[in-house]
Design a protein around this motif. Structure first.
Motif, PDB file in Angstrom:
ATOM      1  N   ILE A   6      34.093   0.509  72.634  1.00 54.76           N
ATOM      2  CA  ILE A   6      32.742   1.028  72.826  1.00 54.76           C
ATOM      3  C   ILE A   6      32.300   0.753  74.255  1.00 54.76           C
ATOM      4  N   SER A   7      31.932   1.812  74.967  1.00 51.31           N
ATOM      5  CA  SER A   7      31.388   1.680  76.315  1.00 51.31           C
ATOM      6  C   SER A   7      29.869   1.716  76.228  1.00 51.31           C
ATOM      7  N   ALA A   8      29.226   0.684  76.750  1.00 50.71           N
ATOM      8  CA  ALA A   8      27.764   0.605  76.699  1.00 50.71           C
ATOM      9  C   ALA A   8      27.264  -0.201  77.884  1.00 50.71           C
ATOM     10  N   GLU A  49      13.907   8.283  77.513  1.00 46.73           N
ATOM     11  CA  GLU A  49      15.068   9.161  77.384  1.00 46.73           C
ATOM     12  C   GLU A  49      15.696   9.001  76.011  1.00 46.73           C
ATOM     13  N   GLY A  50      16.506   9.968  75.642  1.00 47.44           N
ATOM     14  CA  GLY A  50      17.216   9.890  74.385  1.00 47.44           C
ATOM     15  C   GLY A  50      18.505   9.124  74.529  1.00 47.44           C
ATOM     16  N   GLN A  51      18.983   8.611  73.413  1.00 44.57           N
ATOM     17  CA  GLN A  51      20.270   7.909  73.399  1.00 44.57           C
ATOM     18  C   GLN A  51      21.280   8.763  72.636  1.00 44.57           C
ATOM     19  N   TRP A  52      22.483   8.834  73.187  1.00 46.32           N
ATOM     20  CA  TRP A  52      23.544   9.635  72.588  1.00 46.32           C
ATOM     21  C   TRP A  52      24.794   8.788  72.395  1.00 46.32           C
ATOM     22  N   LEU A  53      25.484   9.053  71.311  1.00 39.95           N
ATOM     23  CA  LEU A  53      26.839   8.534  71.138  1.00 39.95           C
ATOM     24  C   LEU A  53      27.785   9.669  71.484  1.00 39.95           C
ATOM     25  N   VAL A  54      28.703   9.392  72.397  1.00 40.93           N
ATOM     26  CA  VAL A  54      29.625  10.417  72.872  1.00 40.93           C
ATOM     27  C   VAL A  54      31.046   9.975  72.538  1.00 40.93           C
ATOM     28  N   MET A  55      31.837  10.914  72.038  1.00 44.02           N
ATOM     29  CA  MET A  55      33.213  10.603  71.669  1.00 44.02           C
ATOM     30  C   MET A  55      34.096  11.829  71.886  1.00 44.02           C
ATOM     31  N   ASP A 107      37.283  -5.209  57.588  1.00 40.85           N
ATOM     32  CA  ASP A 107      37.528  -3.890  58.164  1.00 40.85           C
ATOM     33  C   ASP A 107      38.954  -3.776  58.693  1.00 40.85           C
ATOM     34  N   PRO A 108      39.584  -2.602  58.535  1.00 43.74           N
ATOM     35  CA  PRO A 108      40.957  -2.416  59.030  1.00 43.74           C
ATOM     36  C   PRO A 108      41.007  -2.053  60.506  1.00 43.74           C
ATOM     37  N   PHE A 109      40.001  -2.428  61.252  1.00 44.04           N
ATOM     38  CA  PHE A 109      39.963  -2.158  62.689  1.00 44.04           C
ATOM     39  C   PHE A 109      39.242  -3.300  63.391  1.00 44.04           C
ATOM     40  N   ARG A 110      39.363  -3.323  64.708  1.00 46.94           N
ATOM     41  CA  ARG A 110      38.636  -4.278  65.533  1.00 46.94           C
ATOM     42  C   ARG A 110      37.787  -3.502  66.534  1.00 46.94           C
ATOM     43  N   ILE A 111      36.824  -4.172  67.131  1.00 43.77           N
ATOM     44  CA  ILE A 111      35.934  -3.547  68.109  1.00 43.77           C
ATOM     45  C   ILE A 111      36.087  -4.265  69.444  1.00 43.77           C
ATOM     46  N   ALA A 112      36.179  -3.484  70.509  1.00 48.18           N
ATOM     47  CA  ALA A 112      36.229  -4.031  71.866  1.00 48.18           C
ATOM     48  C   ALA A 112      35.100  -3.402  72.673  1.00 48.18           C
ATOM     49  N   PHE A 113      34.277  -4.236  73.277  1.00 45.75           N
ATOM     50  CA  PHE A 113      33.185  -3.749  74.122  1.00 45.75           C
ATOM     51  C   PHE A 113      33.657  -3.595  75.560  1.00 45.75           C
ATOM     52  N   LYS A 114      33.307  -2.484  76.165  1.00 46.87           N
ATOM     53  CA  LYS A 114      33.523  -2.244  77.589  1.00 46.87           C
ATOM     54  C   LYS A 114      32.135  -2.154  78.209  1.00 46.87           C
ATOM     55  N   GLU A 143      39.565   6.551  77.840  1.00 53.17           N
ATOM     56  CA  GLU A 143      39.332   5.176  78.302  1.00 53.17           C
ATOM     57  C   GLU A 143      38.627   4.367  77.222  1.00 53.17           C
ATOM     58  N   VAL A 144      37.795   5.033  76.418  1.00 51.37           N
ATOM     59  CA  VAL A 144      37.133   4.412  75.273  1.00 51.37           C
ATOM     60  C   VAL A 144      37.032   5.450  74.169  1.00 51.37           C
ATOM     61  N   GLU A 145      36.727   4.975  72.949  1.00 51.26           N
ATOM     62  CA  GLU A 145      36.544   5.903  71.835  1.00 51.26           C
ATOM     63  C   GLU A 145      35.087   6.350  71.704  1.00 51.26           C
ATOM     64  N   ILE A 146      34.140   5.446  72.003  1.00 48.74           N
ATOM     65  CA  ILE A 146      32.716   5.752  71.851  1.00 48.74           C
ATOM     66  C   ILE A 146      31.980   5.320  73.109  1.00 48.74           C
ATOM     67  N   GLY A 147      31.135   6.185  73.626  1.00 47.17           N
ATOM     68  CA  GLY A 147      30.298   5.841  74.768  1.00 47.17           C
ATOM     69  C   GLY A 147      28.836   6.005  74.402  1.00 47.17           C
ATOM     70  N   VAL A 148      28.012   5.034  74.768  1.00 49.86           N
ATOM     71  CA  VAL A 148      26.573   5.134  74.558  1.00 49.86           C
ATOM     72  C   VAL A 148      25.965   5.669  75.849  1.00 49.86           C
ATOM     73  N   ARG A 149      25.400   6.852  75.781  1.00 46.13           N
ATOM     74  CA  ARG A 149      24.929   7.553  76.970  1.00 46.13           C
ATOM     75  C   ARG A 149      23.456   7.955  76.825  1.00 46.13           C
ATOM     76  N   ASN A 150      22.875   8.373  77.955  1.00 49.09           N
ATOM     77  CA  ASN A 150      21.474   8.814  77.938  1.00 49.09           C
ATOM     78  C   ASN A 150      21.361  10.333  78.031  1.00 49.09           C
ATOM     79  N   ALA A 151      22.463  11.038  77.793  1.00 49.05           N
ATOM     80  CA  ALA A 151      22.438  12.501  77.834  1.00 49.05           C
ATOM     81  C   ALA A 151      23.566  13.034  76.970  1.00 49.05           C
ATOM     82  N   ALA A 152      23.414  14.259  76.515  1.00 50.02           N
ATOM     83  CA  ALA A 152      24.437  14.906  75.708  1.00 50.02           C
ATOM     84  C   ALA A 152      25.668  15.192  76.570  1.00 50.02           C
TER      85      ALA A 152
END
Length: 290
Positions: free
Chosen positions: A96-98, A248-254, A118-125, A137-146
């Protein structure tokens, strides 16, 4: 070699190790007849006889011994991969990129995102920069735009408000002067907004949001923070109203493909549930003492 199946090579090693079809059949859970047919097919695939078949068992030919050494090497390499997977618990990784503030919020609520079962682990970037989701580079990014790339998918979550915060015990200078991200390290709208304010006096600069937070808490000056970060800190209080220009809005991008992975989908759903449960905090409706 393109016609040789790895499972046939594994069975070949079992026959060579056991000296016949029956031990290999017992090890593999197949019948001796099935093992025998697969060994014939393997010999046809390599184009060389691998066994001398006797009533007492199967003996390797010269070519059989050569193949055995290569197959055992492959087996050892495969075992090292299995050992690596076992050491990792066989769990996949969801990265997760945040930004600093969001990563801190996720860390404080980590039990809502992950459990030991859970059958997975989480790594923060944790970074204010945007990592390249399109190139995995990551699976999920927390962004401020679509997302704009056709390779990416986005899911909107909550509105995020920002305001100026200062220490509760700050003196006059700490409430009048600003602390900010230094010009060479600006990577966010809030940092650029503050830099553009005419007449603002600055007591100190920081190169990271974490240090900015420490300076504010120490009473050095006031600084701009997301309300979900500042309003959660009992040592801080608002030093003004919400800064409307910074809402601003918050978006999850993947990635379009990664979002269908069960582990990524689970983490996305949990993030959405977590931030939606705290939506008033994110939109600035829950100031401490307010």
């Amino acid at each position: 070699m393109k016609n040789i199946d790895w499972s046939d090579l594994q069975l070949f090693v079992a026959v060579a190790r056991g000296g016949g079809l029956s031990p290999a059949a017992k090890e593999s859970g197949s019948s001796p007849a099935t093992v025998g047919r697969r060994m014939l097919a393997l010999e046809q695939a390599v184009g060389r006889p691998l066994f001398v078949r006797r009533q007492t068992g199967y003996e390797l030919t010269i070519d059989g011994r050569a193949l055995l050494s290569k197959a055992q090497l492959m087996e050892a390499n495969a075992r090292s991969i299995d050992d690596w997977l076992e050491a990792e618990g066989g769990r996949s990784l969801v990265r997760i990129s945040a930004g600093t503030w969001t990563a801190n919020f996720f860390a404080d609520n980590f039990s809502r995102l992950w459990t030991p079962e859970d059958p997975f682990r989480i790594a923060f970037k944790t970074t204010e920069a945007k990592l390249d989701i399109a190139h995995r580079e990551v699976e999920i990014g927390v962004r401020n735009a679509a997302p704009e790339s056709p390779n990416l998918a986005g899911r909107r979550t909550v509105e995020v408000a920002q305001a100026a915060f200062c220490a509760r015990n700050a003196g006059e200078a700490g409430r009048r002067n600003w602390v900010a991200i230094s010009p060479e390290d600006m990577a966010t709208r809030s940092a650029r907004w503050l830099a553009a304010q005419s007449g603002a006096t600055f007591a100190a600069w920081a190169n990271t949001p974490r240090t900015l937070h420490d300076l504010i808490r120490s009473g050095v000056g006031k600084g701009v923070m997301p309300c979900f970060a500042g309003d959660r800190d009992p040592l801080l209080e608002r030093a003004g109203d919400e800064i409307a220009d910074l809402r601003e809005g918050q978006w999850l991008v993947m990635h379009n493909e990664d979002r269908h992975r069960s582990d990524v989908r689970t983490v996305i759903d949990r993030i959405v549930a977590l931030v939606n449960a705290h939506a008033p905090l994110f939109r600035g409706a829950r100031p401490l003492g307010g």
